[in-house]
Design a protein around this motif. Sequence first.
Motif, PDB file in Angstrom:
ATOM      1  N   HIS A 255      24.941  47.340  51.579  1.00 32.25           N
ATOM      2  CA  HIS A 255      25.961  48.352  51.821  1.00 32.25           C
ATOM      3  C   HIS A 255      26.586  48.805  50.484  1.00 32.25           C
ATOM      4  CE1 HIS A 255      29.734  49.928  53.047  1.00 32.25           C
ATOM      5  NE2 HIS A 255      29.185  50.308  54.256  1.00 32.25           N
ATOM      6  N   PRO A 256      26.835  50.048  50.210  1.00 31.75           N
ATOM      7  CA  PRO A 256      27.245  50.564  49.037  1.00 31.75           C
ATOM      8  C   PRO A 256      28.493  49.809  48.383  1.00 31.75           C
ATOM      9  CG  PRO A 256      26.846  52.321  50.577  1.00 31.75           C
ATOM     10  CD  PRO A 256      26.462  51.288  51.206  1.00 31.75           C
ATOM     11  N   SER A 257      29.443  49.749  49.350  1.00 37.85           N
ATOM     12  CA  SER A 257      30.673  49.064  49.049  1.00 37.85           C
ATOM     13  C   SER A 257      30.494  47.584  48.615  1.00 37.85           C
ATOM     14  CB  SER A 257      31.736  49.046  50.415  1.00 37.85           C
ATOM     15  OG  SER A 257      31.134  48.126  51.153  1.00 37.85           O
ATOM     16  N   LEU A 258      29.734  46.969  48.581  1.00 37.99           N
ATOM     17  CA  LEU A 258      29.856  45.600  48.033  1.00 37.99           C
ATOM     18  C   LEU A 258      29.314  45.572  46.789  1.00 37.99           C
ATOM     19  CD1 LEU A 258      27.732  44.088  51.037  1.00 37.99           C
ATOM     20  CD2 LEU A 258      30.227  43.902  50.857  1.00 37.99           C
ATOM     21  N   ALA A 259      28.802  46.605  46.044  1.00 36.44           N
ATOM     22  CA  ALA A 259      28.706  46.387  44.507  1.00 36.44           C
ATOM     23  C   ALA A 259      29.781  46.364  43.699  1.00 36.44           C
ATOM     24  CB  ALA A 259      27.882  47.946  44.201  1.00 36.44           C
ATOM     25  N   GLY A 260      30.932  46.811  44.331  1.00 39.53           N
ATOM     26  CA  GLY A 260      32.314  46.729  43.460  1.00 39.53           C
ATOM     27  C   GLY A 260      33.139  45.761  44.079  1.00 39.53           C
ATOM     28  N   HIS A 261      32.826  45.109  45.262  1.00 35.06           N
ATOM     29  CA  HIS A 261      33.725  44.335  45.722  1.00 35.06           C
ATOM     30  C   HIS A 261      33.123  43.030  46.217  1.00 35.06           C
ATOM     31  CE1 HIS A 261      36.561  43.718  49.081  1.00 35.06           C
ATOM     32  NE2 HIS A 261      37.468  44.286  48.205  1.00 35.06           N
TER      33      HIS A 261
ATOM     34  N   PRO B 236      37.436  35.856  54.752  1.00 40.11           N
ATOM     35  CA  PRO B 236      36.554  36.812  54.224  1.00 40.11           C
ATOM     36  C   PRO B 236      35.271  36.887  55.060  1.00 40.11           C
ATOM     37  CG  PRO B 236      36.842  35.296  52.386  1.00 40.11           C
ATOM     38  CD  PRO B 236      37.517  34.640  53.644  1.00 40.11           C
ATOM     39  N   LEU B 237      34.862  38.356  55.223  1.00 41.49           N
ATOM     40  CA  LEU B 237      33.543  38.477  55.982  1.00 41.49           C
ATOM     41  C   LEU B 237      32.622  38.631  54.836  1.00 41.49           C
ATOM     42  CD1 LEU B 237      31.782  39.060  58.686  1.00 41.49           C
ATOM     43  CD2 LEU B 237      32.500  41.278  58.322  1.00 41.49           C
ATOM     44  N   LEU B 238      31.524  37.971  54.985  1.00 42.75           N
ATOM     45  CA  LEU B 238      30.377  37.837  53.829  1.00 42.75           C
ATOM     46  C   LEU B 238      29.314  38.804  54.450  1.00 42.75           C
ATOM     47  CD1 LEU B 238      30.106  34.195  52.834  1.00 42.75           C
ATOM     48  CD2 LEU B 238      31.445  36.133  51.814  1.00 42.75           C
TER      49      LEU B 238
ATOM     50  N   PRO C  20      31.482  41.958  42.348  1.00 39.43           N
ATOM     51  CA  PRO C  20      30.239  41.849  41.742  1.00 39.43           C
ATOM     52  C   PRO C  20      29.841  40.300  41.581  1.00 39.43           C
ATOM     53  CG  PRO C  20      31.279  43.699  40.602  1.00 39.43           C
ATOM     54  CD  PRO C  20      32.502  42.972  41.580  1.00 39.43           C
ATOM     55  N   GLY C  21      28.887  39.813  42.103  1.00 40.44           N
ATOM     56  CA  GLY C  21      28.411  38.427  41.948  1.00 40.44           C
ATOM     57  C   GLY C  21      28.899  37.625  43.010  1.00 40.44           C
ATOM     58  N   ASN C  22      29.811  38.182  43.656  1.00 37.90           N
ATOM     59  CA  ASN C  22      30.187  37.254  44.932  1.00 37.90           C
ATOM     60  C   ASN C  22      30.931  38.323  46.054  1.00 37.90           C
ATOM     61  OD1 ASN C  22      31.454  35.123  46.399  1.00 37.90           O
ATOM     62  ND2 ASN C  22      32.925  34.670  45.354  1.00 37.90           N
ATOM     63  N   PRO C  23      30.115  39.036  46.632  1.00 40.80           N
ATOM     64  CA  PRO C  23      30.549  40.260  47.624  1.00 40.80           C
ATOM     65  C   PRO C  23      31.114  39.769  48.860  1.00 40.80           C
ATOM     66  CG  PRO C  23      28.137  39.948  47.505  1.00 40.80           C
ATOM     67  CD  PRO C  23      28.567  39.047  46.527  1.00 40.80           C
ATOM     68  N   ILE C  24      32.294  40.448  49.150  1.00 39.68           N
ATOM     69  CA  ILE C  24      32.831  40.345  50.525  1.00 39.68           C
ATOM     70  C   ILE C  24      32.914  41.590  51.178  1.00 39.68           C
ATOM     71  CG2 ILE C  24      34.078  37.998  50.103  1.00 39.68           C
ATOM     72  CD1 ILE C  24      36.626  39.573  49.775  1.00 39.68           C
ATOM     73  N   VAL C  25      32.865  41.730  52.293  1.00 36.51           N
ATOM     74  CA  VAL C  25      32.914  43.155  53.104  1.00 36.51           C
ATOM     75  C   VAL C  25      34.439  43.570  53.044  1.00 36.51           C
ATOM     76  CG1 VAL C  25      32.520  44.327  55.167  1.00 36.51           C
ATOM     77  CG2 VAL C  25      31.232  42.556  54.507  1.00 36.51           C
ATOM     78  N   PRO C  26      34.674  44.655  52.228  1.00 33.70           N
ATOM     79  CA  PRO C  26      35.925  45.399  52.305  1.00 33.70           C
ATOM     80  C   PRO C  26      36.641  45.438  53.630  1.00 33.70           C
ATOM     81  CG  PRO C  26      34.635  46.602  50.998  1.00 33.70           C
ATOM     82  CD  PRO C  26      33.632  45.752  51.985  1.00 33.70           C
ATOM     83  N   GLY C  27      38.049  45.059  53.675  1.00 35.29           N
ATOM     84  CA  GLY C  27      38.709  45.362  55.235  1.00 35.29           C
ATOM     85  C   GLY C  27      38.538  46.754  55.848  1.00 35.29           C
ATOM     86  N   VAL C  28      38.566  47.839  54.911  1.00 39.50           N
ATOM     87  CA  VAL C  28      38.275  49.213  55.626  1.00 39.50           C
ATOM     88  C   VAL C  28      36.896  49.461  56.342  1.00 39.50           C
ATOM     89  CG1 VAL C  28      37.573  50.201  53.230  1.00 39.50           C
ATOM     90  CG2 VAL C  28      38.626  51.835  55.096  1.00 39.50           C
ATOM     91  N   VAL C  29      35.927  48.726  55.661  1.00 34.89           N
ATOM     92  CA  VAL C  29      34.464  48.637  56.245  1.00 34.89           C
ATOM     93  C   VAL C  29      34.648  47.925  57.689  1.00 34.89           C
ATOM     94  CG1 VAL C  29      32.126  48.028  55.900  1.00 34.89           C
ATOM     95  CG2 VAL C  29      33.412  49.015  53.975  1.00 34.89           C
ATOM     96  N   ILE C  30      35.237  46.741  57.679  1.00 36.96           N
ATOM     97  CA  ILE C  30      35.456  46.064  58.899  1.00 36.96           C
ATOM     98  C   ILE C  30      36.261  46.648  59.758  1.00 36.96           C
ATOM     99  CG2 ILE C  30      36.432  43.865  60.026  1.00 36.96           C
ATOM    100  CD1 ILE C  30      36.210  42.574  57.181  1.00 36.96           C
TER     101      ILE C  30
END
Length: 115
Positions: free
Chosen positions: A22-28, A69-71, A30-40
């Motif tokens: 998912h494109p939002s994970l690249a900056g949220h 966190p949602l991974l 980096p190296g330890n991605p979690i799903v942003p709240g707005v995506v959830i």
Amino acid sequence: MSPHNMASEAQVCFNFQVSSDHPSLAGHFPGNPIVPGVVILSRIIEGYLATFAARPCLQGIPRVKFLQPLLPDCDLAVTCTVRGNKVQFEGVIADEPCVRGVIQFLLGTFTGESA
């Protein structure tokens, strides 16, 4: 579910995952991605609205709490309980709460056919 049944209490249940690409994970983050709240929240609203032939208009999200966190690629099981124009929701990961809150809709106002 008919939009006219929003006034009565009902439950809607569904599951979803957010793919690791998912494109939002690249900056949220980096190296330890979690799903942003707005995506959830977007996925919860989309999943709930998928049950309607005509979509009620979103009025707001008066309450939301992220509990863990949602991974990426993790299954989130969502239960939405409808009470009038408010939808209480809870998302769980392996029986542990991840997110809960309230979504509010404008009764009697619809945006057209769902996809």
